[in-house]
Enzyme design. Sequence first.
Site, PDB file in Angstrom:
ATOM      1  N   GLU A  63       0.849  -1.194   0.000  1.00  9.74           N
ATOM      2  CA  GLU A  63       0.000   0.000   0.000  1.00  9.74           C
ATOM      3  C   GLU A  63       0.880   1.238   0.000  1.00  9.74           C
ATOM      4  OE1 GLU A  63      -2.928   0.656   3.018  1.00  9.74           O
ATOM      5  OE2 GLU A  63      -3.762  -1.369   2.887  1.00  9.74           O
ATOM      6  N   GLU A 107     -13.721   5.529  -1.639  1.00 11.33           N
ATOM      7  CA  GLU A 107     -14.669   4.671  -0.925  1.00 11.33           C
ATOM      8  C   GLU A 107     -15.443   5.522   0.084  1.00 11.33           C
ATOM      9  OE1 GLU A 107     -12.780   0.775   0.213  1.00 11.33           O
ATOM     10  OE2 GLU A 107     -11.041   1.727  -0.735  1.00 11.33           O
ATOM     11  N   LYS A 162     -15.763   4.738   4.189  1.00  9.82           N
ATOM     12  CA  LYS A 162     -14.617   4.562   5.074  1.00  9.82           C
ATOM     13  C   LYS A 162     -14.701   5.578   6.208  1.00  9.82           C
ATOM     14  CE  LYS A 162     -10.705   3.040   4.044  1.00  9.82           C
ATOM     15  NZ  LYS A 162      -9.287   2.853   3.657  1.00  9.82           N
ATOM     16  N   GLU A 183      -9.411   9.702   4.109  1.00 11.87           N
ATOM     17  CA  GLU A 183      -9.649   8.262   4.024  1.00 11.87           C
ATOM     18  C   GLU A 183     -10.608   7.903   2.888  1.00 11.87           C
ATOM     19  OE1 GLU A 183      -8.410   5.518   5.690  1.00 11.87           O
ATOM     20  OE2 GLU A 183      -6.889   6.944   6.355  1.00 11.87           O
TER      21      GLU A 183
END
Length: 464
Positions: A266, A320, A323, A329
């Site tokens: 990541e 997303e 999240k 985030e």
Amino acid sequence: MTPFTFPVLASLLLSIFSIAFAAEKGSIGINYGRIANNLPAPTQVVELLKSQGITNVKLYDTDSAVLNALANSNISVVVCLPNELLSSAANDQSFADRWVQANISHYYPKTQIEAIAVGNEVFDDKNNTTDFLVPAMKNIHTSLKKYNLDSSIKLSSPIALSALQNSYPPSAGSFKPDLVQPVIKPLLDFLQQTGSYLMVNAYPFFAYAANSDKISLDYTLFKQNPGNLDSGNGLRYMSLLEAQLDAVSAAMSAIGHKDVKMVVTETGWPSNGDENEIGAGKENAAAYNGNLVRRVLTGAGTPLKPQDTLNVYLFALFNENQKPGPTSERNYGLFYPDEKKVYDIPLTAAELSDGQSTPANESKTQVTTQPSGNTWCVANVNAGEEKLQAALDYACGEGGADCRPITDGSTCFNPNTLEAHASYAFNSYYQKKARGTGTCNFGGAAYVVTQPPRYGTCEFPTGY
């Protein structure tokens, strides 16, 4: 320092260098997270991945719809055993057997599962799952053996940089003492025994946001900067990510595991954030990810490990919307849920060579990376004087580099050091070879940088 002092050794090393030139380039993959209620169906996502030339994807579970959609797609897949299942997998071999049968062997080989991430950033898990990690990995490995999959599918576990006690300078990298004997050393022992690699999640964004008064943004974004010299190993770091990764390498070496390789599972940069999230934004996200892709697909490894390719999974495929946490985030995605790009960056070597981005689903925000091809080859002083001199002799001799500017009295003779002369020669060879894959290695004596080298007033060319 002058070239051609070890011609015999250089000749002997010719075959070694030839092998090194064939070294594989790094790879770019992407994390496909699904903490959202507005994402495309998995079959559409697979078509998106294929249209973008993405051939490596990492998941956070073993969702059947996703794994079925990825079948026969020629996309390599990393799946995950979630943290909440670590206890069961560690304490019950039959549970591990059933999990492997239902989630791995049921889909393999139609779905090209290449690795299992056992847990994710387990050391930071508030549910205290650390003690279960290595026992779970061993049981899953035993299960893979039962299905004759242990030689095809690797096991590892992504760690965050918070596992480090010290990361600066990179040469002083060390793990937190309370983690070493209980879990880090057994984990690395397991990885070495099974021929696997350490998964590392590394986010220069976090370091920059917390220390923007001390860390250069250009250094963080792979842009032109003077770099940071590590007096402990004599290496100059031109990007924060490479420094972070070499800190992990130093930490592993300190406990006897210098040969375990790494994959960056990541890394990324948010395109939006809260007011206090310094550096978050589309321009910086495009610069970080775009320059990182260029660095991975055109260069060798890190300054400390130039012979090891950089294999990286960007975070993440989509924004997303469910999240939790700060605004950042929910804004790490390269794509919006409607499959339009958040910003436009190249993702493949073909796009880099064309100097273009993928036209499909393009948004208005353009990447602010350097022009395509702006990479240079420099000496790795960590290789040692003898190896550097032999590589210099080869480059200026049989290699055909233009070394006239580093001869006595010429424009790039000063500074009269082995590092400066070797860097000039290596770069000349690299540019003459059109910056081809493996042409900046010299058996580990050189590595690629994305900023122009600075040795006195000498200017390094970018093409011939």
